[in-house]
Design an enzyme around this catalytic site. Sequence first.
Site, PDB file in Angstrom:
ATOM      1  N   HIS A 151       0.799  -1.233   0.000  1.00 44.79           N
ATOM      2  CA  HIS A 151       0.000   0.000   0.000  1.00 44.79           C
ATOM      3  C   HIS A 151       0.831   1.283   0.000  1.00 44.79           C
ATOM      4  O   HIS A 151       0.551   2.221   0.755  1.00 44.79           O
ATOM      5  CB  HIS A 151      -0.958   0.003   1.198  1.00 44.79           C
ATOM      6  CG  HIS A 151      -2.043  -1.037   1.110  1.00 44.79           C
ATOM      7  ND1 HIS A 151      -2.534  -1.518  -0.069  1.00 44.79           N
ATOM      8  CD2 HIS A 151      -2.747  -1.689   2.097  1.00 44.79           C
ATOM      9  CE1 HIS A 151      -3.480  -2.414   0.164  1.00 44.79           C
ATOM     10  NE2 HIS A 151      -3.631  -2.546   1.466  1.00 44.79           N
ATOM     11  N   HIS A 224      -9.536   2.233   0.382  1.00 46.38           N
ATOM     12  CA  HIS A 224      -9.512   1.088   1.285  1.00 46.38           C
ATOM     13  C   HIS A 224     -10.594   1.193   2.375  1.00 46.38           C
ATOM     14  O   HIS A 224     -10.307   1.039   3.570  1.00 46.38           O
ATOM     15  CB  HIS A 224      -8.127   0.974   1.926  1.00 46.38           C
ATOM     16  CG  HIS A 224      -7.732  -0.418   2.312  1.00 46.38           C
ATOM     17  ND1 HIS A 224      -8.587  -1.275   2.987  1.00 46.38           N
ATOM     18  CD2 HIS A 224      -6.588  -1.110   2.120  1.00 46.38           C
ATOM     19  CE1 HIS A 224      -7.954  -2.418   3.194  1.00 46.38           C
ATOM     20  NE2 HIS A 224      -6.745  -2.351   2.675  1.00 46.38           N
ATOM     21  N   GLU A 361     -11.490  -3.563  -2.852  1.00 43.53           N
ATOM     22  CA  GLU A 361     -10.546  -2.552  -3.338  1.00 43.53           C
ATOM     23  C   GLU A 361     -10.368  -2.728  -4.845  1.00 43.53           C
ATOM     24  O   GLU A 361      -9.758  -3.699  -5.289  1.00 43.53           O
ATOM     25  CB  GLU A 361      -9.201  -2.724  -2.623  1.00 43.53           C
ATOM     26  CG  GLU A 361      -9.294  -2.646  -1.112  1.00 43.53           C
ATOM     27  CD  GLU A 361      -8.189  -3.464  -0.433  1.00 43.53           C
ATOM     28  OE1 GLU A 361      -7.014  -3.159  -0.639  1.00 43.53           O
ATOM     29  OE2 GLU A 361      -8.514  -4.411   0.298  1.00 43.53           O
TER      30      GLU A 361
HETATM   31  C1  GLA Z   1      -5.231  -5.333   1.823  1.00 48.14           C
HETATM   32  C2  GLA Z   1      -4.297  -6.476   1.885  1.00 48.14           C
HETATM   33  C3  GLA Z   1      -4.477  -7.198   3.165  1.00 48.14           C
HETATM   34  C4  GLA Z   1      -4.287  -6.281   4.332  1.00 48.14           C
HETATM   35  C5  GLA Z   1      -5.199  -5.091   4.198  1.00 48.14           C
HETATM   36  C6  GLA Z   1      -4.899  -4.065   5.241  1.00 48.14           C
HETATM   37  O1  GLA Z   1      -6.502  -5.742   1.635  1.00 48.14           O
HETATM   38  O2  GLA Z   1      -4.438  -7.353   0.789  1.00 48.14           O
HETATM   39  O3  GLA Z   1      -3.588  -8.269   3.245  1.00 48.14           O
HETATM   40  O4  GLA Z   1      -2.967  -5.855   4.382  1.00 48.14           O
HETATM   41  O5  GLA Z   1      -5.052  -4.505   2.942  1.00 48.14           O
HETATM   42  O6  GLA Z   1      -4.764  -4.612   6.502  1.00 48.14           O
END
Ligand code: GLA
Length: 398
Positions: A151, A224, A361
Amino acid sequence: MKNNIIKESGTKGLFGLIGLLVMLLAVTGACTPGKQPAPETESHETGIKRSVFGKMPDGQEVHLYTLTNANGMQVAITNYGGRIVSILAPDRNGKMADVVLGFDNLQGYLDTHTYFGALIGRYGNRIGGAKFTLDGKVYHLPANNGPNSLHGGTKGFDQRVWTAKEIPGDEPGLELTYLSKDGEEGYPGDMHVKVVYTLEKDNGLKIDYNATTDKDTVVNLTNHSYFNLAGEGNGNILNTVLWINSDEITPVDATQIPTGKIEKVDGTPFDFRKPTPIGAHINEDNQQLKYGQGYDINYILNRKGPGLELAARAYDPESGRELEVYTTEPGIQFYSGNFLDGTIHGKGGVAYGKRSAFCLETQHYPDSPNHPSFPTTELKPGQTFHQVTVFKFTTTSK
Ligand code: GLA
């Protein structure tokens, strides 16, 4: 801005006898002693309102922008991380609930690092080994998730203060801009990012993303938000019924990096081609479920063309609140809140337990810079990255 449902009882523009009579009748009805005034016609002040959300450690003030449409749906967004802080959406009886996880004030977001509601960049999801090669050059990124970069790195777009511009109107909006400097979190090129949130009349929350660069780079922007359609803090999401417009996933290794293979969902717990409760198969003996401790996988969306298409739909059978996700992106990460463990206390101090929310997402596939066979995430000077996603709130009688 006011919408055009007016609460006034008088028709003062009518001076004729009939008009006066009609007015008299209406007024008498409302004012007779012992009688309750007629209930007011539902009216919501549409537009955008700004309030102070808190201060950054350096004293910079951060704001909360509340967007309201004529249906009374409200979305609050802060310019810290471009985060959606709350979404008030109606159930099948018109009862509103806040359907996203978050905190009451900026301090909550500063004290606990989560991705709740955030704009994610430069690169949504993981880049394997925290590095990639572009034009023959290796770029090293911060490893903030085991050996990988997740991220956007240690301080991604989710932790930046964005410049905000209010867009008033019946479909109010908030424009957020951010300049990510060349080399920030290891990524090349000055990147200008613009994200516009718009609360539409039909209860769609549109997110329109744009980015340009002055050097070859990679980009994968998403939002997110953590949804719980029963209302945040109101139990887990295992009964939420989910449909995903996808036949295939990109399976991952033990560190959650795509292996490069593409697998059919047929006959696996990942099959959401028919509406299925999230909890129906979540504990099955499946290696991919084990790696993610539940659902945490990229789905390859079935698409007809490059436009905005329905990617997923989720509803809470009890309240009837339903979310539809439309996107121009080729993939969607379905994450079932597996890493929430009750230690984070959100709005009103409520503990957010395991699987108390889900994320959808919209994105390009994880680790694309290291997988030439995946749709490209490269962005060059002169090009504009553009993606649109709409989270639309409806209700169902199911
Ligand atoms: C995304 C990732 C997950 C986790 C979340 C945040 O969805 O794929 O593995 O890291 O973000 O916690």
